[in-house]
Design a protein around this motif. Structure first.
Motif, PDB file in Angstrom:
ATOM      1  N   LEU A  19       2.268   1.716  -3.538  1.00  0.00           N
ATOM      2  CA  LEU A  19       1.270   2.291  -4.449  1.00  0.00           C
ATOM      3  C   LEU A  19       1.129   3.789  -4.224  1.00  0.00           C
ATOM      4  O   LEU A  19       1.058   4.569  -5.185  1.00  0.00           O
ATOM      5  CB  LEU A  19      -0.082   1.602  -4.266  1.00  0.00           C
ATOM      6  CG  LEU A  19      -0.196   0.162  -4.753  1.00  0.00           C
ATOM      7  CD1 LEU A  19      -1.563  -0.411  -4.389  1.00  0.00           C
ATOM      8  CD2 LEU A  19       0.045   0.069  -6.246  1.00  0.00           C
ATOM      9  N   ASP A  59      -3.204   5.070  -8.811  1.00  0.00           N
ATOM     10  CA  ASP A  59      -4.601   5.005  -8.394  1.00  0.00           C
ATOM     11  C   ASP A  59      -5.115   3.600  -8.697  1.00  0.00           C
ATOM     12  O   ASP A  59      -5.918   3.401  -9.601  1.00  0.00           O
ATOM     13  CB  ASP A  59      -5.416   6.077  -9.114  1.00  0.00           C
ATOM     14  CG  ASP A  59      -6.837   6.158  -8.607  1.00  0.00           C
ATOM     15  OD1 ASP A  59      -7.083   5.746  -7.450  1.00  0.00           O
ATOM     16  OD2 ASP A  59      -7.712   6.606  -9.374  1.00  0.00           O
ATOM     17  N   GLU A  60      -4.599   2.643  -7.964  1.00  0.00           N
ATOM     18  CA  GLU A  60      -4.916   1.238  -8.165  1.00  0.00           C
ATOM     19  C   GLU A  60      -5.269   0.604  -6.831  1.00  0.00           C
ATOM     20  O   GLU A  60      -4.938   1.130  -5.772  1.00  0.00           O
ATOM     21  CB  GLU A  60      -3.712   0.493  -8.758  1.00  0.00           C
ATOM     22  CG  GLU A  60      -3.314   0.920 -10.150  1.00  0.00           C
ATOM     23  CD  GLU A  60      -4.228   0.360 -11.221  1.00  0.00           C
ATOM     24  OE1 GLU A  60      -5.012  -0.564 -10.919  1.00  0.00           O
ATOM     25  OE2 GLU A  60      -4.158   0.844 -12.358  1.00  0.00           O
ATOM     26  N   THR A  61      -5.925  -0.540  -6.904  1.00  0.00           N
ATOM     27  CA  THR A  61      -6.175  -1.331  -5.710  1.00  0.00           C
ATOM     28  C   THR A  61      -5.476  -2.673  -5.882  1.00  0.00           C
ATOM     29  O   THR A  61      -5.241  -3.127  -7.009  1.00  0.00           O
ATOM     30  CB  THR A  61      -7.682  -1.565  -5.478  1.00  0.00           C
ATOM     31  OG1 THR A  61      -8.226  -2.214  -6.624  1.00  0.00           O
ATOM     32  CG2 THR A  61      -8.414  -0.262  -5.239  1.00  0.00           C
ATOM     33  N   ILE A  62      -5.152  -3.297  -4.776  1.00  0.00           N
ATOM     34  CA  ILE A  62      -4.503  -4.602  -4.815  1.00  0.00           C
ATOM     35  C   ILE A  62      -5.581  -5.664  -4.978  1.00  0.00           C
ATOM     36  O   ILE A  62      -6.496  -5.747  -4.162  1.00  0.00           O
ATOM     37  CB  ILE A  62      -3.718  -4.862  -3.517  1.00  0.00           C
ATOM     38  CG1 ILE A  62      -2.649  -3.797  -3.314  1.00  0.00           C
ATOM     39  CG2 ILE A  62      -3.109  -6.262  -3.533  1.00  0.00           C
ATOM     40  CD1 ILE A  62      -2.028  -3.832  -1.927  1.00  0.00           C
ATOM     41  N   GLU A  63      -5.480  -6.471  -6.028  1.00  0.00           N
ATOM     42  CA  GLU A  63      -6.395  -7.608  -6.179  1.00  0.00           C
ATOM     43  C   GLU A  63      -5.915  -8.747  -5.303  1.00  0.00           C
ATOM     44  O   GLU A  63      -6.665  -9.298  -4.524  1.00  0.00           O
ATOM     45  CB  GLU A  63      -6.462  -8.057  -7.637  1.00  0.00           C
ATOM     46  CG  GLU A  63      -7.320  -7.173  -8.487  1.00  0.00           C
ATOM     47  CD  GLU A  63      -7.530  -7.757  -9.872  1.00  0.00           C
ATOM     48  OE1 GLU A  63      -7.403  -8.994 -10.058  1.00  0.00           O
ATOM     49  OE2 GLU A  63      -7.814  -6.972 -10.771  1.00  0.00           O
ATOM     50  N   ALA A  78     -12.342  -5.660  -0.799  1.00  0.00           N
ATOM     51  CA  ALA A  78     -12.569  -4.480  -1.623  1.00  0.00           C
ATOM     52  C   ALA A  78     -12.679  -3.223  -0.771  1.00  0.00           C
ATOM     53  O   ALA A  78     -13.058  -3.277   0.400  1.00  0.00           O
ATOM     54  CB  ALA A  78     -13.841  -4.659  -2.454  1.00  0.00           C
ATOM     55  N   SER A  79     -12.342  -2.102  -1.367  1.00  0.00           N
ATOM     56  CA  SER A  79     -12.389  -0.803  -0.684  1.00  0.00           C
ATOM     57  C   SER A  79     -13.724  -0.580  -0.004  1.00  0.00           C
ATOM     58  O   SER A  79     -14.769  -0.968  -0.515  1.00  0.00           O
ATOM     59  CB  SER A  79     -12.156   0.327  -1.690  1.00  0.00           C
ATOM     60  OG  SER A  79     -10.853   0.264  -2.188  1.00  0.00           O
ATOM     61  N   LEU A 127       0.833  -1.209   0.000  1.00  0.00           N
ATOM     62  CA  LEU A 127       0.000   0.000   0.000  1.00  0.00           C
ATOM     63  C   LEU A 127       0.867   1.259   0.000  1.00  0.00           C
ATOM     64  O   LEU A 127       0.569   2.232  -0.697  1.00  0.00           O
ATOM     65  CB  LEU A 127      -0.953  -0.005   1.199  1.00  0.00           C
ATOM     66  CG  LEU A 127      -2.074  -1.045   1.136  1.00  0.00           C
ATOM     67  CD1 LEU A 127      -2.808  -1.112   2.468  1.00  0.00           C
ATOM     68  CD2 LEU A 127      -3.036  -0.741  -0.012  1.00  0.00           C
ATOM     69  N   ARG A 185      -5.413 -11.699  -0.285  1.00  0.00           N
ATOM     70  CA  ARG A 185      -6.449 -10.979  -1.035  1.00  0.00           C
ATOM     71  C   ARG A 185      -7.137  -9.970  -0.129  1.00  0.00           C
ATOM     72  O   ARG A 185      -7.991 -10.322   0.694  1.00  0.00           O
ATOM     73  CB  ARG A 185      -7.474 -11.939  -1.616  1.00  0.00           C
ATOM     74  CG  ARG A 185      -8.478 -11.170  -2.478  1.00  0.00           C
ATOM     75  CD  ARG A 185      -9.323 -12.056  -3.328  1.00  0.00           C
ATOM     76  NE  ARG A 185     -10.154 -11.224  -4.178  1.00  0.00           N
ATOM     77  CZ  ARG A 185      -9.822 -10.809  -5.392  1.00  0.00           C
ATOM     78  NH1 ARG A 185      -8.691 -11.163  -5.929  1.00  0.00           N
ATOM     79  NH2 ARG A 185     -10.643 -10.052  -6.097  1.00  0.00           N
ATOM     80  N   PRO A 186      -6.765  -8.675  -0.280  1.00  0.00           N
ATOM     81  CA  PRO A 186      -7.456  -7.646   0.504  1.00  0.00           C
ATOM     82  C   PRO A 186      -8.928  -7.558   0.112  1.00  0.00           C
ATOM     83  O   PRO A 186      -9.284  -7.760  -1.057  1.00  0.00           O
ATOM     84  CB  PRO A 186      -6.724  -6.354   0.123  1.00  0.00           C
ATOM     85  CG  PRO A 186      -5.396  -6.812  -0.404  1.00  0.00           C
ATOM     86  CD  PRO A 186      -5.672  -8.134  -1.064  1.00  0.00           C
TER      87      PRO A 186
END
Length: 121
Positions: free
Chosen positions: A59, A65-69, A86-87, A56, A83-84
């Motif tokens: 990033l 401007d991405e999220t970790i899948e 979802a936001s 994090l 696996r985090p």
């Protein structure tokens, strides 16, 4: 799906050795299944909070401007999938240890994605 059901479904993934739902702010496990002497899921979950936090920070430093899948750690005999959730669903991640000789990485990723989407925390 509640936490216990999610953990049970994750353990049904071929090759699953253990699974945990972890708070990456505190390092505490909300629940876990499997594991054992060879795989202490509470310790592994707490240690992997640092992996999630580091990614994090990376990033943010890169202004992506991405999220970790998911995050994959490949060992000689195991895959470790992080696996985090979802936001907006809290600072949590699913952690799955998978036996490389019995598991299928693609199917495990697909299974965790489905479980993550249905999990109510």
């Amino acid at each position: 799906m509640n936490i216990d059901s999610a953990l049970a479904e994750a353990m049904a993934i071929d090759g699953a050795l253990g699974v945990a739902l972890v708070d990456y702010e505190s390092g505490m496990s909300l629940g876990f299944a499997g594991g054992g002497q060879a795989l202490d899921l509470e310790v592994a979950g707490a240690a992997n909070t640092e992996v999630v936090r580091a990614k994090l920070r990376a990033l943010a430093a890169l202004s992506l401007d991405e999220t970790i899948e998911d995050i994959l750690i490949t060992l000689g005999g195991q895959y470790h999938l992080i696996r985090p959730l979802a936001s907006g669903r809290g600072p949590f991640f699913l952690y799955l240890a998978l036996d490389r000789s019995r598991g299928n990485l693609a199917l495990a990723r697909h299974g965790l994605k489905r479980i993550e989407a249905e999990l109510a925390v």
